[in-house]
Scaffold this motif. Structure first.
Motif, PDB file in Angstrom:
ATOM      1  N   PHE A  63     -20.995  22.268 -65.742  1.00 26.77           N
ATOM      2  CA  PHE A  63     -20.096  22.830 -64.720  1.00 26.77           C
ATOM      3  C   PHE A  63     -20.803  22.866 -63.367  1.00 26.77           C
ATOM      4  CE2 PHE A  63     -18.855  26.524 -62.223  1.00 26.77           C
ATOM      5  CZ  PHE A  63     -17.464  26.442 -62.189  1.00 26.77           C
ATOM      6  N   LYS A 112     -19.896  19.239 -62.312  1.00 26.18           N
ATOM      7  CA  LYS A 112     -18.464  19.543 -62.137  1.00 26.18           C
ATOM      8  C   LYS A 112     -17.642  18.950 -63.283  1.00 26.18           C
ATOM      9  CE  LYS A 112     -20.258  20.786 -58.276  1.00 26.18           C
ATOM     10  NZ  LYS A 112     -20.928  22.095 -58.315  1.00 26.18           N
ATOM     11  N   VAL A 154     -16.150  19.286 -67.213  1.00 31.15           N
ATOM     12  CA  VAL A 154     -15.800  20.164 -68.327  1.00 31.15           C
ATOM     13  C   VAL A 154     -16.206  19.464 -69.625  1.00 31.15           C
ATOM     14  CG1 VAL A 154     -13.915  21.271 -69.555  1.00 31.15           C
ATOM     15  CG2 VAL A 154     -13.842  21.106 -67.042  1.00 31.15           C
ATOM     16  N   PRO A 166      -8.947  26.694 -72.503  1.00 27.83           N
ATOM     17  CA  PRO A 166      -9.401  27.330 -71.256  1.00 27.83           C
ATOM     18  C   PRO A 166      -9.959  28.733 -71.460  1.00 27.83           C
ATOM     19  CG  PRO A 166      -7.012  26.888 -71.221  1.00 27.83           C
ATOM     20  CD  PRO A 166      -7.571  26.181 -72.407  1.00 27.83           C
ATOM     21  N   ALA A 177     -13.602  29.758 -70.208  1.00 34.37           N
ATOM     22  CA  ALA A 177     -13.787  30.854 -69.251  1.00 34.37           C
ATOM     23  C   ALA A 177     -14.791  31.875 -69.793  1.00 34.37           C
ATOM     24  CB  ALA A 177     -12.446  31.519 -68.962  1.00 34.37           C
ATOM     25  N   LEU A 213     -18.289  30.469 -69.458  1.00 34.60           N
ATOM     26  CA  LEU A 213     -18.738  30.540 -68.055  1.00 34.60           C
ATOM     27  C   LEU A 213     -19.176  31.961 -67.706  1.00 34.60           C
ATOM     28  CD1 LEU A 213     -16.286  28.460 -65.810  1.00 34.60           C
ATOM     29  CD2 LEU A 213     -18.536  27.795 -66.662  1.00 34.60           C
ATOM     30  N   ASN A 214     -18.383  32.922 -68.140  1.00 34.69           N
ATOM     31  CA  ASN A 214     -18.673  34.314 -67.790  1.00 34.69           C
ATOM     32  C   ASN A 214     -19.926  34.851 -68.469  1.00 34.69           C
ATOM     33  OD1 ASN A 214     -16.680  34.894 -65.894  1.00 34.69           O
ATOM     34  ND2 ASN A 214     -15.137  35.254 -67.472  1.00 34.69           N
ATOM     35  N   PHE A 268      -8.349  20.743 -64.942  1.00 35.07           N
ATOM     36  CA  PHE A 268      -9.128  21.109 -66.137  1.00 35.07           C
ATOM     37  C   PHE A 268      -8.498  20.472 -67.371  1.00 35.07           C
ATOM     38  CE2 PHE A 268      -9.508  23.835 -69.857  1.00 35.07           C
ATOM     39  CZ  PHE A 268     -10.863  24.084 -69.937  1.00 35.07           C
ATOM     40  N   HIS A 269      -7.201  20.624 -67.495  1.00 40.88           N
ATOM     41  CA  HIS A 269      -6.496  20.210 -68.704  1.00 40.88           C
ATOM     42  C   HIS A 269      -6.401  18.688 -68.820  1.00 40.88           C
ATOM     43  CE1 HIS A 269      -3.632  20.708 -72.002  1.00 40.88           C
ATOM     44  NE2 HIS A 269      -2.919  19.740 -71.451  1.00 40.88           N
ATOM     45  N   VAL A 280     -13.691  19.812 -62.726  1.00 39.83           N
ATOM     46  CA  VAL A 280     -13.762  21.089 -62.021  1.00 39.83           C
ATOM     47  C   VAL A 280     -13.484  20.832 -60.547  1.00 39.83           C
ATOM     48  CG1 VAL A 280     -15.252  23.007 -61.369  1.00 39.83           C
ATOM     49  CG2 VAL A 280     -15.475  21.958 -63.651  1.00 39.83           C
ATOM     50  N   VAL A 311     -17.296  25.657 -56.895  1.00 38.01           N
ATOM     51  CA  VAL A 311     -16.612  26.931 -57.078  1.00 38.01           C
ATOM     52  C   VAL A 311     -17.478  27.830 -57.954  1.00 38.01           C
ATOM     53  CG1 VAL A 311     -15.247  25.805 -58.905  1.00 38.01           C
ATOM     54  CG2 VAL A 311     -14.503  28.009 -58.022  1.00 38.01           C
ATOM     55  N   ASP A 312     -17.536  29.110 -57.597  1.00 36.56           N
ATOM     56  CA  ASP A 312     -18.324  30.035 -58.406  1.00 36.56           C
ATOM     57  C   ASP A 312     -17.708  30.157 -59.799  1.00 36.56           C
ATOM     58  OD1 ASP A 312     -20.384  30.712 -56.659  1.00 36.56           O
ATOM     59  OD2 ASP A 312     -19.181  32.228 -55.637  1.00 36.56           O
ATOM     60  N   PRO A 313     -18.554  30.169 -60.829  1.00 35.52           N
ATOM     61  CA  PRO A 313     -18.022  30.182 -62.198  1.00 35.52           C
ATOM     62  C   PRO A 313     -17.118  31.379 -62.497  1.00 35.52           C
ATOM     63  CG  PRO A 313     -20.436  30.363 -62.187  1.00 35.52           C
ATOM     64  CD  PRO A 313     -20.024  30.020 -60.805  1.00 35.52           C
ATOM     65  N   TYR A 355     -13.731  30.629 -61.089  1.00 36.27           N
ATOM     66  CA  TYR A 355     -13.105  29.559 -61.876  1.00 36.27           C
ATOM     67  C   TYR A 355     -12.586  30.110 -63.208  1.00 36.27           C
ATOM     68  CZ  TYR A 355     -12.337  24.822 -63.602  1.00 36.27           C
ATOM     69  OH  TYR A 355     -11.751  23.658 -64.075  1.00 36.27           O
ATOM     70  N   ALA A 356     -13.398  30.934 -63.853  1.00 34.17           N
ATOM     71  CA  ALA A 356     -12.991  31.527 -65.131  1.00 34.17           C
ATOM     72  C   ALA A 356     -11.744  32.392 -64.949  1.00 34.17           C
ATOM     73  CB  ALA A 356     -14.146  32.353 -65.710  1.00 34.17           C
ATOM     74  N   LEU A 403      -8.734  30.136 -64.579  1.00 34.79           N
ATOM     75  CA  LEU A 403      -8.336  29.579 -65.886  1.00 34.79           C
ATOM     76  C   LEU A 403      -7.587  30.618 -66.708  1.00 34.79           C
ATOM     77  CD1 LEU A 403     -11.332  27.511 -67.354  1.00 34.79           C
ATOM     78  CD2 LEU A 403      -9.276  26.671 -66.211  1.00 34.79           C
ATOM     79  N   ASN A 404      -8.092  31.840 -66.684  1.00 36.87           N
ATOM     80  CA  ASN A 404      -7.481  32.896 -67.501  1.00 36.87           C
ATOM     81  C   ASN A 404      -6.100  33.315 -67.005  1.00 36.87           C
ATOM     82  OD1 ASN A 404      -9.351  33.213 -69.572  1.00 36.87           O
ATOM     83  ND2 ASN A 404     -10.671  34.515 -68.307  1.00 36.87           N
TER      84      ASN A 404
END
Lengths: 334, 334
Positions: A281, A285, A287, A322, A326, A329-330, B281-282, B287, B320-322, B325-326, B329-330
């Motif tokens: 990521f 960049k 996935v 996703p 996510a 990533l977190n 993403f999908h 990213v 983009v900061d993760p 981004y997370a 996505l959520n």
């Protein structure tokens, strides 16, 4: 009519070249990326072969299309069946759609939703099963017999392995285009089709490159089989986030190739896999799904000496839900 | 010694070709991707030009390297200064590092952490400022004067725009390689350097392609300026997640080009931008940062008629900061 005996032949560099011709203009010639910042951090030159950017989001499209496109008219009309944790499913489903072939796909009922949805989205009929208590091989062969369908196994198939091997041809050409020579190439290994094909191609085109299979812990059957010199199975009862590559044993054809071509296996933890997904990521960049990230994980966690070397990691697939992505990533601190 | 007057010239197709020669073997020829599943859903053929996969994760590297590589030895030794929300910063920082030039970068103190970290990571000296109350132009010009640094503006610069225009050359060539002709091309627009260069190249190489600037709501200065036929400014006091493209007005050189080459501007909401990031993403496993996703967003939300057409969206950056981004996505239901 292709005799099913043909499926059992051992692939070769020539059969991979034939596959490359068959896939020209159909499969994506996926990019080979590098990150100057990551290279500096590692003290090595690392290329990422992004099969995440292949049609259907994984390399599996290559082998599936190479196989289905060679069926006879009557075999195409009758249809195909495949069993798969999800990426081969999508590869077969899209190939079948492009070629006008009816497809039935057996998938574990706990496959990632994205893989179930996509496979149905390509028009295939999806049949689910319980992968902890039912044998997909038995169910698949039974349906194939009853409905006269051609069974396209996910890795133990001459045309499938040959198709996956086109990844190896591209790696050799693209590394050369960068003015480099690969010291080490690592690909994820489930049944071993990708690495069998890739290693056959690289042995011919880049003979000094050492090739390793990467696997998640508890599903290191290829690594242990290579060490033992004969196929060994994984212990039952383990789960893994690397759904794409949790096969019980190496394939028969794939292991016959891999024991000849590979330098060994590299085993990574779940944490190392997640960390590699975050690195992809951050630096690329890109996935990558868990099972697709184990090769990058093996190199980033230095399961082999990488100092000063030129490395290739294959990112074999990007089909991850996703919410899971996510969460991973977190968890990171990249 | 390059006179700063040269920076103010109007770029042309020829200056973009010169930039392409300068960048050969240095910049990444980024892939042009398509998703068969997305095409089917849209009833159109959509190509995504992935500048997210450029060095530093955005197209900005092209213009920065094209500019810095042309400085004289004494200019290189004295160093450069740039102001940027983060992507031009990284482009200048990496280019400076590759060319051995000291770089000072002025960045908003609320830039995404990933952009601040990366810019420092390339060895640049970062100076932060408050973008809501301070003028980066004034600060930048003051430091440049005091320290005899060459100021490299993010878009109003002949060599910068020419470098960004190499994206357009690649789009024309790659669409043709796919046996297609582009009806519509959309790129994100902040100061308008990317779209000015890209549109100059496409006008020459693919004259039937209509080119649109995509912008986030409240920062639609280029769209409104095109409609008005003269530069207009954005109202103050708005924030946007599209940090890469929240410029106050079109550039002077860029607008002179864009009013000649563009068919208009397309404005997207924050929700449409986030939805496009999830679609990338999908369908593409790519990213994209918010500001980099507005062109895709404009097409997916059908701000122009896309039915049956061949489309190109430029994904201009992926920094983009993760955590953000997370979160995006959520929020999705893709």
């Amino acid at each position: 009519m292709i005799s099913l005996l043909e499926f059992d032949k051992t692939p070769s560099y020539q059969s991979i070249r034939d596959a490359a011709a068959q896939l020209r203009g159909i499969a994506v010639r996926t990019p080979l990326l590098e990150s100057l910042a990551l290279n500096e951090k590692l003290g090595a030159r690392l290329f990422l072969k992004c099969e995440t950017l292949q049609h259907t989001g994984s390399f599996k499209f290559r082998g599936a299309y190479n196989t289905l496109s060679r069926l006879s008219s009557s075999q195409k009309a009758a249809g195909v069946i495949a069993y798969s944790s999800g990426n081969h499913a999508q590869g077969v489903a899209l190939s079948a759609k492009l070629l006008g072939i009816p497809a039935t796909i057996l998938m574990p009922e706990d496959s990632p939703q994205i893989k179930l949805d996509n496979t149905r989205g390509y028009g295939a009929t999806v049949v689910t099963y319980d992968r902890y208590h039912q044998s997909r091989e038995e169910i698949g062969e039974k349906i194939a017999r009853e409905k006269n369908l051609t069974l396209v196994k996910p890795y133990d198939n001459y045309f499938v392995i040959s198709g996956q091997g086109t990844v190896g041809i591209e790696i050799a050409e693209q590394v050369k285009d960068h003015g480099a020579r690969a010291d080490i190439c690592v690909t994820p290994a489930g049944g071993g089709g990708l690495i069998a094909g890739t290693s056959l191609a690289l042995r011919e085109l880049s003979s000094r490159t050492k090739i390793y299979a990467a696997e998640p812990e508890f599903f290191d059957d290829t690594s242990r089989s290579l060490a033992a010199g004969k196929p060994v199975a994984n212990a039952e009862g383990h789960h893994s986030i690397c759904d794409a590559i949790v096969t019980p044993t190496p394939g028969k054809i794939t292991f016959a190739v891999n024991k000849m071509t590979l330098s060994g296996g590299l085993v990574v933890t779940e944490e190392e896999t997640k960390s590699a997904m975050r690195a992809a990521f951050h630096y690329f960049k890109c996935v990558i799904e868990p099972g697709g990230a184990v090769a990058l994980a093996a190199l980033l966690s230095k399961k082999v000496d990488i100092q000063g070397k030129t490395l290739v990691a294959v990112a074999s697939g990007g089909n991850v839900d996703p919410a899971l992505y996510a969460r991973i990533l977190n968890e990171g601190d990249q």
